[in-house]
Design a protein around this motif. Structure first.
Motif, short mmCIF file in Angstrom:
data_model
loop_
_atom_site.label_atom_id
_atom_site.label_comp_id
_atom_site.label_asym_id
_atom_site.label_seq_id
_atom_site.Cartn_x
_atom_site.Cartn_y
_atom_site.Cartn_z
N LYS A 224 53.99 -5.99 17.96
CA LYS A 224 54.82 -5.28 16.97
C LYS A 224 54.17 -4.01 16.45
O LYS A 224 54.84 -3.13 15.93
CB LYS A 224 55.07 -6.20 15.75
CG LYS A 224 55.58 -7.60 16.09
CD LYS A 224 57.02 -7.56 16.52
CE LYS A 224 57.65 -8.93 16.55
NZ LYS A 224 57.04 -9.90 17.46
N HIS A 263 63.48 -3.48 21.24
CA HIS A 263 63.04 -4.28 20.09
C HIS A 263 62.05 -3.47 19.29
O HIS A 263 61.42 -2.54 19.78
CB HIS A 263 62.46 -5.63 20.52
CG HIS A 263 61.24 -5.54 21.38
ND1 HIS A 263 60.00 -5.27 20.87
CD2 HIS A 263 61.09 -5.67 22.72
CE1 HIS A 263 59.13 -5.25 21.87
NE2 HIS A 263 59.77 -5.48 23.00
N GLU A 264 61.93 -3.86 18.02
CA GLU A 264 61.13 -3.08 17.08
C GLU A 264 59.64 -3.12 17.44
O GLU A 264 59.09 -4.17 17.74
CB GLU A 264 61.32 -3.66 15.67
CG GLU A 264 60.79 -2.79 14.56
CD GLU A 264 61.85 -1.83 13.99
OE1 GLU A 264 63.02 -1.92 14.39
OE2 GLU A 264 61.47 -0.99 13.16
N TRP A 266 56.06 -0.62 16.22
CA TRP A 266 55.58 0.59 15.55
C TRP A 266 54.29 1.05 16.22
O TRP A 266 53.33 0.29 16.33
CB TRP A 266 55.29 0.31 14.07
CG TRP A 266 56.52 -0.07 13.28
CD1 TRP A 266 57.82 0.26 13.55
CD2 TRP A 266 56.55 -0.87 12.08
NE1 TRP A 266 58.66 -0.27 12.59
CE2 TRP A 266 57.90 -0.96 11.68
CE3 TRP A 266 55.58 -1.51 11.32
CZ2 TRP A 266 58.31 -1.66 10.54
CZ3 TRP A 266 55.96 -2.19 10.18
CH2 TRP A 266 57.32 -2.27 9.80
N SER A 289 62.03 6.43 17.50
CA SER A 289 61.96 5.48 16.39
C SER A 289 60.72 4.59 16.47
O SER A 289 60.23 4.11 15.46
CB SER A 289 63.22 4.64 16.32
OG SER A 289 63.32 3.83 17.46
N CYS A 290 60.19 4.37 17.67
CA CYS A 290 59.02 3.47 17.75
C CYS A 290 57.73 4.18 17.30
O CYS A 290 56.73 3.51 17.07
CB CYS A 290 58.85 2.91 19.16
SG CYS A 290 58.16 4.08 20.32
N GLU A 437 56.68 0.20 7.76
CA GLU A 437 56.38 1.16 8.81
C GLU A 437 55.44 2.25 8.28
O GLU A 437 54.56 2.73 9.00
CB GLU A 437 57.68 1.80 9.32
CG GLU A 437 57.48 2.77 10.45
CD GLU A 437 58.79 3.40 10.91
OE1 GLU A 437 59.87 2.97 10.49
OE2 GLU A 437 58.72 4.35 11.72
#
Lengths: 482, 221
Positions: A224, A263-264, A266, A289-290, A437
């Motif tokens: 993640k 999928h999320e 960061w 976005s990642c 985030e």
């Protein structure tokens, strides 16, 4: 960087057949990953090795030190540790131990050791608390270690060791949801307060192909949070003079990879140098976005003349332009920084300029350190002429100034919902904690261990200086974010 | 094809030229080092842990590398290097640093180079590297014989400020000279030398209206 290094050291050692132990006193192989950035960390190394050397009178024990070691410390370490080696020499550790007259558990079993080919993503291990000195404590499975007449391995002996590439050592990740990937090593900036150019050597970038492969693998495994690491992470590629992609190009490829996974995840990076922080980097972060909307941008001082003396090669004006670009392209980004107070000759008015920088840039977090001269760094040749009391006072003043802005930001979070990566149990009983985030620490009441390593949605209900508290928004399992 | 040396590379000393009892130029084999005028290298004796940063004194096109060194009273490397002879091996690492001129600036810029002592080294490299550069050098020293390489510059572009010798172009410190001869805000000011001079000059030039973007500094330690 230390955490990433320890994961790689652990891979190599476990591949030799040793198993990890949390009990330092029962270990047969003890090592330290040193950090030369601050004197305090090096002092801890000496404390530790003196203790271990006393234990050697009663047990078989092999000790090593690696990581960030200054030449002056290395000379002393050679008289105290059995093995002293650089991270680049890590792939040769098996041979070093063998040269030392030791057999490894795998060696006894007659197996071939190939630390490089270890699959990094098997066998999850429990979380380990990594402090500024990371200790690798290893317990031998079988075989007899003979301490005998052990002498430190001399540098000339080590040069005979066939060295593989440090990058090729695949790490044993210590978390199932957070990973650290070294992409660049060394530093060519020569900030006068820092010894890294002398301990880590020149800037060397890892191949982008390898990095992207590691990132892809981690994303596929469901990691993640991924942090790209380097002493000057955003100077990535510059040493290759056109034969490697640039840092913004690397980020772009990672961004494309991450956003395509659906999928999320960061992706962070640290530590960048303002000199190499281009608007292109900021624009790329804004597009994918990642790529996490959190930027660590060390300022060190808010005074132009102190920056010159630190040989930072950037001005406050240049720094201001970067921050303005961040606000323009990524309005929601949080900004973290590093500051040194009490640098040699820092006057009251120069300190005041740093204080003004805190209020101008309204950081979400600042890692403020009192200046301490490091042997080997240029500034160690100058008089450390700011008293400890004044440094302490300046640290306190800046911390209080910082709290004004962190608190303001955190209070604005109240009533809003945030995605939070749950990282573990909070110190507060019955609470779990994690971060947004933007790396704002969030705690919330829950006993559900299964949430650790997952993304959850939290509604913020109260704010503190450096964290916020919230409540879990219940969602159906199938709707859980990650 | 030239390349960066970057890692510790052995090179040989070609020549040592003593300019004063404490200051000397070391000329070494270039070993295909590619550098930009204004950058520095690390230099030391093989087998010794200490190396020091020295700005490159020679030009980008010179077939050798030169550095200008002043022996430091309590120093280690500057004392060691003073004793070396032609043929001695040295360890070289680099180049490093960002105290350089951009190609556009070289074509059109009006430069003021302000140095104290051996801080003249990068400016010497600029002048040797870029023919037609529109520059003025302000060099602050104590005595006349410390005007290192002064014959290498156009005399109309070189101002030697001596504090203990009345025979320089200006008797006094470079800071006093600038106070008496204000700089226009379009001038690109490059400062190199000890930090006291740089800090004081930084304040004076800022007060005279030179914007921060036109101020560049390299501190000698």
């Amino acid at each position: 960087m230390n955490k990433s290094d320890s994961e790689r050291v652990r891979t190599v050692i476990e591949r030799m057949g040793y198993t990890w132990t949390d009990d330092e006193e029962t270990a047969n192989l003890l090592g330290i990953l040193a950090c030369s950035v601050r004197q305090k960390a090096i002092d801890k190394v000496y404390t530790r090795i003196h203790k271990w050397n006393k234990w050697k009178q009663n047990k078989n024990l092999l000790s090593f030190v690696t990581g960030c070691v200054l030449p002056a410390d290395k000379d002393k370490f050679l008289t105290l540790f059995d093995l002293v080696f650089t991270m680049e020499e890590l792939p040769g550790l098996y041979d070093m131990i063998r040269q030392y007259g030791m057999v490894t558990p795998v060696g006894i079993a007659g197996k071939h050791v190939d630390p490089v080919l270890q699959d990094p993503l098997t066998q999850p291990v429990s979380d380990i608390d990594f402090s500024d000195i990371n200790i690798v404590e290893i317990e031998k499975q079988n075989g007899n270690l003979t301490n005998g007449d052990l002498k430190p391995l001399k540098p000339r002996d080590q040069s005979a060791v066939k060295l593989g590439g440090f990058w090729t050592v695949k790490p044993r990740y210590t978390s199932q949801f957070e990973a650290f990937i070294p992409i660049q090593n060394g530093c060519d900036k020569f900030c006068t307060f820092c010894a890294v150019p002398y301990t880590r050597g020149r800037e060397v970038s890892r191949s982008s192909e390898e990095i992207l492969s590691e990132v892809k693998q981690l994303m596929e495994q469901g990691y993640k949070s991924i942090t790209l690491l380097g002493q000057n992470v955003n100077s990535y590629g510059k040493d290759k003079k056109g034969d490697e992609i640039s840092f913004p190009e690397l980020l772009k490829k990672i961004g494309q990879l991450g956003d395509s996974k659906g999928h999320e995840c960061w992706v962070y990076f640290t530590s960048p140098h303002p000199k190499d922080m281009s608007e292109d980097v900021i624009k790329v972060i804004s597009r994918y976005s990642c790529l996490a909307k959190q930027i660590h941008l060390p300022i060190q001082s808010g005074d132009e003349k102190v920056l010159i003396k630190m040989n930072r090669n950037h001005t406050v004006e240049k720094y201001r332009k970067i921050v303005n670009a961040i606000h323009k392209w990524i309005p929601d980004a949080t900004i973290f920084t590093d500051i040194i107070v009490g640098f040699t000759g820092e006057t009251d008015s120069q300190f005041l300029n740093t204080r003004k920088a805190i209020s101008e840039f309204k950081y979400n977090m600042a890692y403020i350190a009192m200046y301490s001269p490091r042997p080997g760094a240029t500034s160690s040749r100058w008089k450390d002429d700011i008293s400890h009391e004044i440094k302490k006072e300046r640290l306190h003043i800046l911390s209080e100034e910082l709290k004004i802005y962190t608190r303001q930001y955190n209070e604005n979070m109240v009533g809003k919902k945030y995605i939070v990566l749950v990282t573990g149990h909070d110190r507060k009983e019955g609470f779990l904690s994690g971060y947004t985030e933007g790396k704002i620490i969030v705690r919330f009441p829950s006993h559900d261990k299964k949430l650790i390593g997952k993304f959850v949605e939290i509604k913020i209900i109260s704010a503190a200086d450096f964290s916020v508290e919230g409540e879990l928004i219940p969602i159906k399992e199938k709707e859980r974010i990650g | 094809m030239m390349s960066n040396v970057t890692n510790n590379t052995l090179t040989s000393v070609n020549q040592i030229k003593h300019l004063t009892p404490s200051t000397y130029i070391v000329r070494i084999e270039r070993r295909e080092l590619e550098f930009r005028a204004g950058q520095y290298i690390l230099l030391g004796l093989p087998g010794y842990k200490n190396k020091r940063e020295y700005s490159i004194y020679s030009g980008e096109m010179d077939p050798f590398i030169e550095v200008l060194i002043k022996e430091i009273q309590d120093g280690v490397v500057s004392k060691q290097l003073k004793e070396i002879r032609p043929g001695t091996k040295l360890v070289m690492d680099g180049p490093f640093g960002f105290f350089t001129l951009s190609p556009e600036q070289i074509e059109t810029g009006k430069f003021l180079f302000i140095a104290s002592g051996t801080g003249i080294a990068p400016f010497h490299s600029f002048v040797r590297s870029f023919a037609g550069l529109d520059y003025t050098i302000l060099h602050g020293v104590r005595y006349l014989d410390e005007g290192y390489g002064k014959d290498d510059y156009d005399p109309k572009r070189y101002i030697l400020c001596t504090t203990k010798d009345p025979e320089g172009n200006f008797h006094g410190r470079v800071t006093e000279y600038i106070k008496n001869h204000p700089v226009d805000n379009q001038t690109l000011c490059y400062l190199c030398g000890n930090s006291n001079m740089i800090h004081e000059m930084h304040d004076i030039l800022t007060e005279q209206g030179v914007p921060n973007k036109n101020l560049h500094a390299e501190v000698y330690f």
